[in-house]
Design a protein around this motif. Sequence first.
Motif, PDB file in Angstrom:
ATOM      1  N   LEU B  56      -6.522  -6.289   5.753  1.00 12.47           N
ATOM      2  CA  LEU B  56      -6.633  -7.123   4.549  1.00 12.47           C
ATOM      3  C   LEU B  56      -8.099  -7.426   4.254  1.00 12.47           C
ATOM      4  O   LEU B  56      -8.465  -7.700   3.118  1.00 12.47           O
ATOM      5  CB  LEU B  56      -5.865  -8.439   4.720  1.00 12.47           C
ATOM      6  CG  LEU B  56      -4.364  -8.348   4.952  1.00 12.47           C
ATOM      7  CD1 LEU B  56      -3.696  -9.663   4.629  1.00 12.47           C
ATOM      8  CD2 LEU B  56      -3.745  -7.243   4.129  1.00 12.47           C
ATOM      9  N   VAL B  67     -13.040  -7.756   0.816  1.00 12.64           N
ATOM     10  CA  VAL B  67     -11.605  -7.616   0.643  1.00 12.64           C
ATOM     11  C   VAL B  67     -11.229  -6.169   0.950  1.00 12.64           C
ATOM     12  O   VAL B  67     -11.897  -5.246   0.494  1.00 12.64           O
ATOM     13  CB  VAL B  67     -11.185  -7.972  -0.794  1.00 12.64           C
ATOM     14  CG1 VAL B  67      -9.702  -7.717  -0.995  1.00 12.64           C
ATOM     15  CG2 VAL B  67     -11.511  -9.425  -1.078  1.00 12.64           C
ATOM     16  N   GLY B  68     -10.185  -5.977   1.725  1.00 14.00           N
ATOM     17  CA  GLY B  68      -9.856  -4.645   2.212  1.00 14.00           C
ATOM     18  C   GLY B  68      -8.960  -3.854   1.281  1.00 14.00           C
ATOM     19  O   GLY B  68      -8.304  -4.402   0.400  1.00 14.00           O
ATOM     20  N   LEU B  69      -8.958  -2.562   1.516  1.00 15.53           N
ATOM     21  CA  LEU B  69      -8.146  -1.680   0.689  1.00 15.53           C
ATOM     22  C   LEU B  69      -6.657  -1.935   0.860  1.00 15.53           C
ATOM     23  O   LEU B  69      -5.883  -1.794  -0.075  1.00 15.53           O
ATOM     24  CB  LEU B  69      -8.430  -0.223   1.048  1.00 15.53           C
ATOM     25  CG  LEU B  69      -9.692   0.372   0.466  1.00 15.53           C
ATOM     26  CD1 LEU B  69      -9.805   1.834   0.872  1.00 15.53           C
ATOM     27  CD2 LEU B  69      -9.643   0.268  -1.048  1.00 15.53           C
ATOM     28  N   ARG B  70      -6.272  -2.303   2.065  1.00 19.68           N
ATOM     29  CA  ARG B  70      -4.852  -2.546   2.310  1.00 19.68           C
ATOM     30  C   ARG B  70      -4.339  -3.656   1.400  1.00 19.68           C
ATOM     31  O   ARG B  70      -3.232  -3.581   0.879  1.00 19.68           O
ATOM     32  CB  ARG B  70      -4.651  -2.929   3.776  1.00 19.68           C
ATOM     33  CG  ARG B  70      -3.232  -3.264   4.156  1.00 19.68           C
ATOM     34  CD  ARG B  70      -2.468  -2.045   4.600  1.00 19.68           C
ATOM     35  NE  ARG B  70      -1.081  -2.372   4.908  1.00 19.68           N
ATOM     36  CZ  ARG B  70      -0.067  -2.052   4.119  1.00 19.68           C
ATOM     37  NH1 ARG B  70      -0.290  -1.396   2.993  1.00 19.68           N
ATOM     38  NH2 ARG B  70       1.158  -2.366   4.454  1.00 19.68           N
TER      39      ARG B  70
END
Lengths: 250, 250
Positions: B56, B67-70
Amino acid sequence: MARSPSGESVVERVVRLLGAFERDVSALTVSDLARRADLPVATAHRLVGELVGAGLLERDADRRLRVGLRLWEIASHAPRTQGLREAALPFLENLQAATRQHTQLGVLDGTDVLFVERLSAPGSVVNLTRLGGRLPLHASSSGLVLLANAGSGLQERVLAEPLPRFTEHTPHEPERLRALLAGVRRDHHVVCRGYIHSDAMGIAVPVHAPAGEVVAALGVVVPHPSENPGQYVSGLWTAAHGITRALRGR
Amino acid sequence: MARSPSGESVVERVVRLLGAFERDVSALTVSDLARRADLPVATAHRLVGELVGAGLLERDADRRLRVGLRLWEIASHAPRTQGLREAALPFLENLQAATRQHTQLGVLDGTDVLFVERLSAPGSVVNLTRLGGRLPLHASSSGLVLLANAGSGLQERVLAEPLPRFTEHTPHEPERLRALLAGVRRDHHVVCRGYIHSDAMGIAVPVHAPAGEVVAALGVVVPHPSENPGQYVSGLWTAAHGITRALRGR
DNA sequence: AAGGCCGATTCCGTCCAATGGAAAGGGAGG
DNA sequence: CCTCCCTTTCCATTGGACGGAATCGGCCTT
């Protein structure tokens, strides 16, 4: 927490809950969620209540759950998608207008390509990818571009794993994959005939950040067989360079 | 959990951490995050570690957090944004090509409009909104459209609160707002002259779902003053109807 | 070189929030 | 009326979360 034979953290559980919303499932009941996330209903119920309170999930009229706007809002600040998306959209539009084919932009995540933007061509081939969808690196044109430009660590990891096939054309021998990757680095583009679907063909090129590193892959999906797929390459390059320039100005 | 004088749930803390990534901040240190989320560093550090593990959040080269790609991937399944976005994009493009002005699509969230798609016009007015950005309902053309078509509960709630002003033109008397809302319901469009910024003007229309309810507002932002802003309305209506038709086909 | 500062990371004793089985409530279908 | 399935509430139990403090490490100033 107490009484959990599992011994997981709350965060893990929450992520499993959120992750249960895959493509195609837009609304789920609490029980569905509990099953998908492998959690006791009571636990799921409580966590869901909190997530709804926070806006990460929303309840529709018949109490079913959806991914909430707040989550989307937070995610819209993810720099790897957002800046790229905004910079790329105009060029994707041009490309799509010129080619009348599916046009898509993918970034590397783990051992997959994650497609962060996509414009579809109504009358064209079936496209398996979606916005927010994934494809394995070895089987897609965008994936091969990203893998060829990734660190050798990742390349070896992918080569060491079994390479699942989608069609008889999907490369699944490590040797062939190595050759393909070398070709991508040499030619700065790749053409994949029927790797994902027998009726489709992918052509992709790398997109560089202003600093030089490859940040994304830009590709089109055209019917297979098509004559002279190379015709698309120069258009792709032009668009990719345009995106790089647009990234500089931010 | 133990020892928390606060008595907050883990979910609340996690949401505060994620929420700390507002617009403009793309990368934060753990200490920054702890300050913004009002958490002890040790706690922030531990939670962040878990969030990174889950994808996340992501750490960049110098250990700062993004902020993560997931998270983006999960959010891309939010039906209120995704289906709408895909259905609307072609029409936004047409509209933008025809008008050469900022074109945007907003949905209702709380007492704000949340813009889920936006095409900007390079040479045009400054536009304060962003993708994933918000504006209060009473001050923006899209907001007025959404508020006029919302339940009376929401309308009364907004009317009861003080109405912040952006410029001297921003409506801030409840009476005037009531009249505006009635106008939107009567005319099915609204023109806002300088409510957000003295040099900009917004024109917006409602977008209906096939079932009839208003799901979004479609608007353009043009320079203020402009002659005959009404010229944009028919184009907006056409695009809005197109989006409704596109929503039916899914 | 030494000292100061700031952030990241680790430790660990405390303890309360999270847990989940069970049971009750609700509604659709037969 | 009964069954089935989902939602929601209850509550005794306890182990995971907590966070102050200590340590580590990089960078700047003196």
